[in-house]
Design an enzyme around this catalytic site. Structure first.
Site, PDB file in Angstrom:
ATOM      1  N   ASP A   1     155.462   0.661  79.699  1.00 55.96           N
ATOM      2  CA  ASP A   1     154.490   1.633  78.819  1.00 55.96           C
ATOM      3  C   ASP A   1     155.034   2.976  78.678  1.00 55.96           C
ATOM      4  O   ASP A   1     154.791   3.671  77.798  1.00 55.96           O
ATOM      5  CB  ASP A   1     153.422   1.491  79.566  1.00 55.96           C
ATOM      6  CG  ASP A   1     152.453   0.503  79.371  1.00 55.96           C
ATOM      7  OD1 ASP A   1     152.344  -0.071  78.385  1.00 55.96           O
ATOM      8  OD2 ASP A   1     151.926  -0.148  80.507  1.00 55.96           O
TER       9      ASP A   1
ATOM     10  N   HIS B   1     155.009  -0.649  89.399  1.00 59.80           N
ATOM     11  CA  HIS B   1     155.091  -2.038  88.815  1.00 59.80           C
ATOM     12  C   HIS B   1     154.610  -2.932  90.025  1.00 59.80           C
ATOM     13  O   HIS B   1     155.127  -2.716  91.224  1.00 59.80           O
ATOM     14  CB  HIS B   1     155.997  -2.633  88.197  1.00 59.80           C
ATOM     15  CG  HIS B   1     155.783  -3.523  87.142  1.00 59.80           C
ATOM     16  ND1 HIS B   1     155.782  -4.911  87.832  1.00 59.80           N
ATOM     17  CD2 HIS B   1     155.266  -3.545  85.835  1.00 59.80           C
ATOM     18  CE1 HIS B   1     155.358  -5.633  86.760  1.00 59.80           C
ATOM     19  NE2 HIS B   1     155.082  -5.049  85.699  1.00 59.80           N
TER      20      HIS B   1
HETATM   21  N1  CMC Z   1     151.977   7.202  90.127  1.00 54.88           N
HETATM   22  C1  CMC Z   1     152.063   7.753  91.371  1.00 54.88           C
HETATM   23  N2  CMC Z   1     151.955   6.973  92.495  1.00 54.88           N
HETATM   24  C2  CMC Z   1     152.034   5.545  92.249  1.00 54.88           C
HETATM   25  C3  CMC Z   1     152.083   5.101  90.839  1.00 54.88           C
HETATM   26  C4  CMC Z   1     152.169   5.902  89.774  1.00 54.88           C
HETATM   27  N3  CMC Z   1     152.213   5.701  88.615  1.00 54.88           N
HETATM   28  N4  CMC Z   1     152.091   3.848  90.969  1.00 54.88           N
HETATM   29  C5  CMC Z   1     152.131   3.475  92.296  1.00 54.88           C
HETATM   30  N5  CMC Z   1     151.880   4.562  93.066  1.00 54.88           N
HETATM   31  C6  CMC Z   1     151.950   4.874  94.462  1.00 54.88           C
HETATM   32  C7  CMC Z   1     150.511   4.423  95.176  1.00 54.88           C
HETATM   33  O1  CMC Z   1     149.656   5.810  95.072  1.00 54.88           O
HETATM   34  C8  CMC Z   1     150.632   3.946  96.140  1.00 54.88           C
HETATM   35  O2  CMC Z   1     151.010   4.870  97.149  1.00 54.88           O
HETATM   36  P1  CMC Z   1     150.234   4.888  98.568  1.00 54.88           P
HETATM   37  O3  CMC Z   1     150.833   3.420  99.270  1.00 54.88           O
HETATM   38  O4  CMC Z   1     150.649   6.067  99.323  1.00 54.88           O
HETATM   39  O5  CMC Z   1     148.721   4.700  98.666  1.00 54.88           O
HETATM   40  C9  CMC Z   1     151.894   3.185  96.179  1.00 54.88           C
HETATM   41  O6  CMC Z   1     152.610   3.616  95.060  1.00 54.88           O
HETATM   42  C10 CMC Z   1     151.564   1.386  95.688  1.00 54.88           C
HETATM   43  O7  CMC Z   1     150.535   1.551  94.578  1.00 54.88           O
HETATM   44  P2  CMC Z   1     149.466   0.520  93.954  1.00 54.88           P
HETATM   45  O8  CMC Z   1     148.757   1.313  92.789  1.00 54.88           O
HETATM   46  O9  CMC Z   1     148.935  -0.030  95.353  1.00 54.88           O
HETATM   47  O10 CMC Z   1     150.487  -0.541  93.489  1.00 54.88           O
HETATM   48  P3  CMC Z   1     149.801  -1.870  92.467  1.00 54.88           P
HETATM   49  O11 CMC Z   1     150.966  -2.854  92.790  1.00 54.88           O
HETATM   50  O12 CMC Z   1     148.469  -2.206  93.047  1.00 54.88           O
HETATM   51  O13 CMC Z   1     149.765  -1.336  91.155  1.00 54.88           O
HETATM   52  C11 CMC Z   1     150.336  -0.538  89.050  1.00 54.88           C
HETATM   53  C12 CMC Z   1     150.801  -1.240  90.345  1.00 54.88           C
HETATM   54  C13 CMC Z   1     151.185  -0.816  87.852  1.00 54.88           C
HETATM   55  C14 CMC Z   1     148.927  -0.522  88.836  1.00 54.88           C
HETATM   56  C15 CMC Z   1     150.554   1.148  89.539  1.00 54.88           C
HETATM   57  O14 CMC Z   1     151.719   1.455  89.968  1.00 54.88           O
HETATM   58  C16 CMC Z   1     149.836   2.139  88.625  1.00 54.88           C
HETATM   59  O15 CMC Z   1     148.660   2.335  88.584  1.00 54.88           O
HETATM   60  N6  CMC Z   1     150.777   2.467  87.558  1.00 54.88           N
HETATM   61  C17 CMC Z   1     150.371   3.548  86.695  1.00 54.88           C
HETATM   62  C18 CMC Z   1     149.542   2.857  85.374  1.00 54.88           C
HETATM   63  C19 CMC Z   1     150.539   1.887  84.763  1.00 54.88           C
HETATM   64  O16 CMC Z   1     151.716   2.562  84.276  1.00 54.88           O
HETATM   65  N7  CMC Z   1     150.324   0.860  84.245  1.00 54.88           N
HETATM   66  C20 CMC Z   1     151.248   0.007  83.564  1.00 54.88           C
HETATM   67  C21 CMC Z   1     151.864  -1.238  84.247  1.00 54.88           C
HETATM   68  S1  CMC Z   1     153.137  -2.000  83.338  1.00 54.88           S
HETATM   69  C22 CMC Z   1     152.506  -2.830  82.118  1.00 54.88           C
HETATM   70  C23 CMC Z   1     151.476  -3.627  82.198  1.00 54.88           C
HETATM   71  O17 CMC Z   1     151.267  -4.552  83.188  1.00 54.88           O
HETATM   72  O18 CMC Z   1     150.547  -3.409  81.620  1.00 54.88           O
END
Ligand code: CMC
Length: 371
Positions: A308, A257
């Site tokens: 989710d 998140h």
């Molecule tokens: N699985 C594996 N690794 C992850 C995940 C995940 N679900 N989420 C974050 N990471 C890792 C990511 O690979 C990155 O690692 P590195 O720094 O080594 O490249 C690090 O954690 C930071 O991730 P990010 O994608 O840059 O973080 P963000 O703040 O931009 O994104 C997020 C947040 C929710 C989009 C992301 O965690 C994600 O894609 N999660 C999966 C999709 C998901 O469950 N979305 C629902 C979000 S909550 C409800 C909503 O708002 O709709």
């Protein structure tokens, strides 16, 4: 300095929702989500989000009555939905039908607070009808008249199945709707506020929000979670599935998140509901697989699950078709979107940030025949 994805950038004042990412707390207008999930109802939360305080009994009754009276769709919208290709995704249908609603809205050309509250009531009531009716239409079932009684959750489940839903299903969905109602400047709400800040109409802002919610990094994640659970299929497959996913550097949907650095408080309730529904329905394996995934992802990646993750198994056990999971998120978040649009209008300034230019400079134009 540019903050990729506007991380931690404060883009607005707001009194609607406080997400405390460090402590894992979520507050709607001063009330803790745990309190609201246990004691409140979705309709009461709708009033709270739009008015900044809990309703009196009379105010609550009036809102419930207004919501019930506005469940039907304009005939033209229903007719158009019947002409959509049966393969259309529910979120595409919702985006298009919600946009159509503005043309038939009694307050179409009004943009004052009273008119926008009426629009918000109509949209909150009509969005569940669009979602349920689309499932009926695409499967060749009749579209039941909306109920004149019962809360939004009961009416939605009735319109979806044509049968009176049981109490556990209604309360489970009602809690899920409370939990998803608002979440500060998440991507879809921000999209709604950006649109509203141009002083466009409520429906346009909501359509912008629906488009943003549809993406797999936002509301689309719950559908991806259930696909993962179904692919894993058995508890013993969870560990090897995740090992492979980690090796392939895949994102695990339903985890991570932008704001929460600890457990998402909404996940606590959904986890509990997933276990309870699993026991009652004799389908505990979805909860057990989810727990195994949760433990391994935390152990190896130190990531917490988000809203989710467990909502996926909850909706699945409520017999909701998988591609309606994200539309259900929209049914709930409509209340938060409307609250933010109202707040934006009440103290508006055009939202217009800048970009750090990284393109070339001083190029000389050449006519087409010289390129
Ligand atoms: N699985 C594996 N690794 C992850 C995940 C995940 N679900 N989420 C974050 N990471 C890792 C990511 O690979 C990155 O690692 P590195 O720094 O080594 O490249 C690090 O954690 C930071 O991730 P990010 O994608 O840059 O973080 P963000 O703040 O931009 O994104 C997020 C947040 C929710 C989009 C992301 O965690 C994600 O894609 N999660 C999966 C999709 C998901 O469950 N979305 C629902 C979000 S909550 C409800 C909503 O708002 O709709």
């Amino acid at each position: 300095m540019v903050k990729a994805g506007l991380e931690d950038v404060v883009a607005s004042d707001s009194s609607i929702c406080n997400v405390d990412g460090k402590e894992g707390r979520l507050i709607y207008q001063g009330y803790d989500i745990h309190d609201l999930a246990q004691h409140s109802s979705f309709e009461e939360v709708v009033y709270l989000l739009w008015n900044g305080r809990l309703p009196t009994q009379t105010e609550f009754d009036t809102l419930c009555k207004d919501l019930k009276e506005n469940r039907a769709l304009p005939a033209a919208v229903l007719k158009m939905m019947r002409d959509f290709p049966k393969t259309a995704q529910p979120m595409e249908v919702l985006r298009t039908a919600a946009s159509m609603l503005s043309m038939y809205d009694a307050d179409d050309l009004e943009n004052d607070r009273a008119a926008n509250l009426r629009k918000a009531v109509r949209l909150t009531s009509q969005i569940p009808t669009i979602v349920a009716y689309w499932d009926c239409i695409r499967n060749g079932r009749p579209t039941p008249e909306p109920l004149t009684q019962g809360n939004l959750a009961a009416n939605f489940l009735y319109m979806l199945t044509g049968k009176k839903p049981d109490e556990l299903s209604v309360r489970s969905l009602d809690i899920a709707l409370i939990l998803h109602a608002d979440h500060e400047l998440n991507a879809s709400t921000f999209a709604a506020r950006v649109a509203a800040a141009t002083l466009t109409d409520m429906h346009s802002a909501i359509v912008a929000a629906i488009g943003a919610l549809k993406g797999p990094l936002h509301g689309g994640a719950n559908q991806e979670v259930i696909k993962m659970l179904l692919e894993i299929g058995e508890l013993s497959n969870a560990e090897p599935y995740l090992t492979r996913a980690f090796e392939e550097h895949k994102k695990i949907m339903g985890f991570g998140h932008r704001v929460y650095k600890t457990e998402d408080p909404r996940a606590w309730h959904l986890r509990k509901m997933s276990e309870e529904l699993g026991r009652l329905k004799g389908q505990l394996k979805w909860f057990e697989i989810s727990r195994a995934i949760e433990e391994k992802v935390f152990r190896e990646k130190h990531l917490y699950c988000n809203v989710d993750f467990y909502s996926a198994s909850v909706y699945y056990m409520l017999d909701i078709p998988i591609d309606l999971f994200t539309p259900i998120f929209a049914i709930s978040r409509m209340s938060g979107w409307a609250a933010h649009v109202l707040e934006q209008y009440s103290n508006n300034r055009l939202i217009r940030p800048r970009a750090e230019y990284t393109g070339p400079n001083n190029l000389q134009y050449q006519s087409l025949d010289k390129r």
